[in-house]
Write an enzyme that holds these catalytic residues in place. Sequence first.
Site, PDB file in Angstrom:
ATOM      1  N   ARG A 182      23.702  32.625  51.506  1.00  0.00           N
ATOM      2  CA  ARG A 182      23.406  32.965  50.101  1.00  0.00           C
ATOM      3  C   ARG A 182      22.065  33.696  50.001  1.00  0.00           C
ATOM      4  NH1 ARG A 182      27.089  30.021  46.826  1.00  0.00           N
ATOM      5  NH2 ARG A 182      27.582  27.930  47.542  1.00  0.00           N
ATOM      6  N   GLU A 237      29.513  36.078  36.546  1.00  0.00           N
ATOM      7  CA  GLU A 237      30.123  35.640  37.806  1.00  0.00           C
ATOM      8  C   GLU A 237      29.659  36.553  38.931  1.00  0.00           C
ATOM      9  OE1 GLU A 237      31.476  33.660  39.614  1.00  0.00           O
ATOM     10  OE2 GLU A 237      33.218  32.641  38.814  1.00  0.00           O
ATOM     11  N   ASP A 238      29.607  36.024  40.131  1.00  0.00           N
ATOM     12  CA  ASP A 238      29.279  36.871  41.286  1.00  0.00           C
ATOM     13  C   ASP A 238      30.516  37.622  41.767  1.00  0.00           C
ATOM     14  OD1 ASP A 238      29.895  34.097  41.803  1.00  0.00           O
ATOM     15  OD2 ASP A 238      29.725  34.530  43.926  1.00  0.00           O
ATOM     16  N   ASP A 247      28.335  32.628  49.610  1.00  0.00           N
ATOM     17  CA  ASP A 247      28.163  31.857  50.848  1.00  0.00           C
ATOM     18  C   ASP A 247      29.382  31.863  51.747  1.00  0.00           C
ATOM     19  OD1 ASP A 247      29.760  30.151  49.058  1.00  0.00           O
ATOM     20  OD2 ASP A 247      29.473  28.627  50.603  1.00  0.00           O
ATOM     21  N   GLY A 275      27.362  30.546  43.125  1.00  0.00           N
ATOM     22  CA  GLY A 275      27.308  31.902  43.669  1.00  0.00           C
ATOM     23  C   GLY A 275      26.578  32.925  42.815  1.00  0.00           C
ATOM     24  N   ASP A 313      37.911  36.998  42.664  1.00  0.00           N
ATOM     25  CA  ASP A 313      38.762  37.184  43.843  1.00  0.00           C
ATOM     26  C   ASP A 313      40.215  36.981  43.391  1.00  0.00           C
ATOM     27  OD1 ASP A 313      40.114  36.822  46.287  1.00  0.00           O
ATOM     28  OD2 ASP A 313      38.340  36.075  47.281  1.00  0.00           O
ATOM     29  N   PHE A 336      36.619  38.866  52.880  1.00  0.00           N
ATOM     30  CA  PHE A 336      35.616  37.856  52.537  1.00  0.00           C
ATOM     31  C   PHE A 336      34.214  38.473  52.555  1.00  0.00           C
ATOM     32  CE2 PHE A 336      33.120  33.962  53.254  1.00  0.00           C
ATOM     33  CZ  PHE A 336      33.656  33.181  52.242  1.00  0.00           C
ATOM     34  N   VAL A 337      33.420  38.182  51.535  1.00  0.00           N
ATOM     35  CA  VAL A 337      32.064  38.738  51.463  1.00  0.00           C
ATOM     36  C   VAL A 337      31.019  37.621  51.326  1.00  0.00           C
ATOM     37  CG1 VAL A 337      32.531  41.054  50.563  1.00  0.00           C
ATOM     38  CG2 VAL A 337      32.423  39.140  48.974  1.00  0.00           C
ATOM     39  N   LYS A 355      37.760  42.016  43.387  1.00  0.00           N
ATOM     40  CA  LYS A 355      38.778  42.409  44.377  1.00  0.00           C
ATOM     41  C   LYS A 355      40.064  42.688  43.623  1.00  0.00           C
ATOM     42  CE  LYS A 355      37.161  39.468  48.162  1.00  0.00           C
ATOM     43  NZ  LYS A 355      37.528  38.313  49.021  1.00  0.00           N
TER      44      LYS A 355
HETATM   45  C1  PRP Z   1      33.350  31.487  44.247  1.00  0.00           C
HETATM   46  C2  PRP Z   1      32.711  32.476  43.283  1.00  0.00           C
HETATM   47  C3  PRP Z   1      33.597  32.443  42.078  1.00  0.00           C
HETATM   48  C4  PRP Z   1      34.961  32.112  42.658  1.00  0.00           C
HETATM   49  C5  PRP Z   1      35.811  33.351  42.682  1.00  0.00           C
HETATM   50  O1  PRP Z   1      32.950  30.194  43.937  1.00  0.00           O
HETATM   51  O2  PRP Z   1      31.383  32.135  43.004  1.00  0.00           O
HETATM   52  O3  PRP Z   1      33.204  31.441  41.164  1.00  0.00           O
HETATM   53  O4  PRP Z   1      34.739  31.632  43.993  1.00  0.00           O
HETATM   54  O5  PRP Z   1      37.027  33.119  43.343  1.00  0.00           O
HETATM   55  P1  PRP Z   1      38.444  33.167  42.618  1.00  0.00           P
HETATM   56  O6  PRP Z   1      38.493  34.430  41.795  1.00  0.00           O
HETATM   57  O7  PRP Z   1      39.417  33.218  43.762  1.00  0.00           O
HETATM   58  O8  PRP Z   1      38.609  31.927  41.787  1.00  0.00           O
HETATM   59  P2  PRP Z   1      33.065  28.955  44.955  1.00  0.00           P
HETATM   60  O9  PRP Z   1      34.212  28.069  44.590  1.00  0.00           O
HETATM   61  O10 PRP Z   1      33.053  29.460  46.358  1.00  0.00           O
HETATM   62  O11 PRP Z   1      31.740  28.145  44.631  1.00  0.00           O
HETATM   63  P3  PRP Z   1      30.224  28.658  44.739  1.00  0.00           P
HETATM   64  O12 PRP Z   1      30.013  29.613  43.603  1.00  0.00           O
HETATM   65  O13 PRP Z   1      29.424  27.429  44.593  1.00  0.00           O
HETATM   66  O14 PRP Z   1      30.040  29.325  46.081  1.00  0.00           O
END
Ligand code: PRP
Length: 199
Positions: A188, A122-123, A182, A67, A126, A175-176, A154
């Site tokens: 993405r 990090e993106d 994604d 992400g 959550d 959800f964003v 968040k």
């Molecule tokens: C997403 C995002 C963070 C994580 C945050 O990754 O990139 O790494 O979730 O969520 P959390 O705070 O609830 O742990 P994802 O597992 O969707 O993988 P991706 O980055 O490959 O999309």
Amino acid sequence: MASNMPATRDLLETPVQPTDAAVTVQGERFRRYLSAERIKKRVAEMGKTIARDYATTTPILVSVLNGAFMYTADLMRAIDTDCEIDFIKLSSYGDEKVSSGEVRELKSVDAELEGRDVLVVEDIVDTGLSMEFMKRRLAEYNPASLRVSTLLHKPTATEPDLTLDYVGFRIPDLFVIGYGLDYGQLARNLSDIYILDEG
Ligand code: PRP
């Protein structure tokens, strides 16, 4: 933490409202929430602050795939001082909108992090499970300092004790997608960030 590093400045933004512009991904409607222009401005501010905070050292950015790839590329270009990059790959969401609650490391870092000033990129934070996992995991390498940056946070969904050093935008617990984030691996490539339209 390197003793010569100044305290982190507060980077929080003013609240924003979703706009009428919308996209549909996998049958779900999302409204535009943060424009590419607004993201660019914020990332530039964050880069400046990070460059100032790390002026006397060469930090290594650890970008969390997948992400964070787009945010990382823009943030790194906004850091106008020496810095390095490496990648780690985690997964906790799979193709779902809700965290599985289990964070898996799919790719570890390659660089030697011992004694380095490490900045996680990090993106989104959550639930915070991924970031907690990252902090624990990277601390095992005995870095000189370990800080974290996230474009999105968040606050109402995250474990309150989790410290985040550089935050781009605080957002509601919805959800964003877009700008690297994604839904079922799609979206993405959107330049703007969209938020789930619950209406
Ligand atoms: C997403 C995002 C963070 C994580 C945050 O990754 O990139 O790494 O979730 O969520 P959390 O705070 O609830 O742990 P994802 O597992 O969707 O993988 P991706 O980055 O490959 O999309």
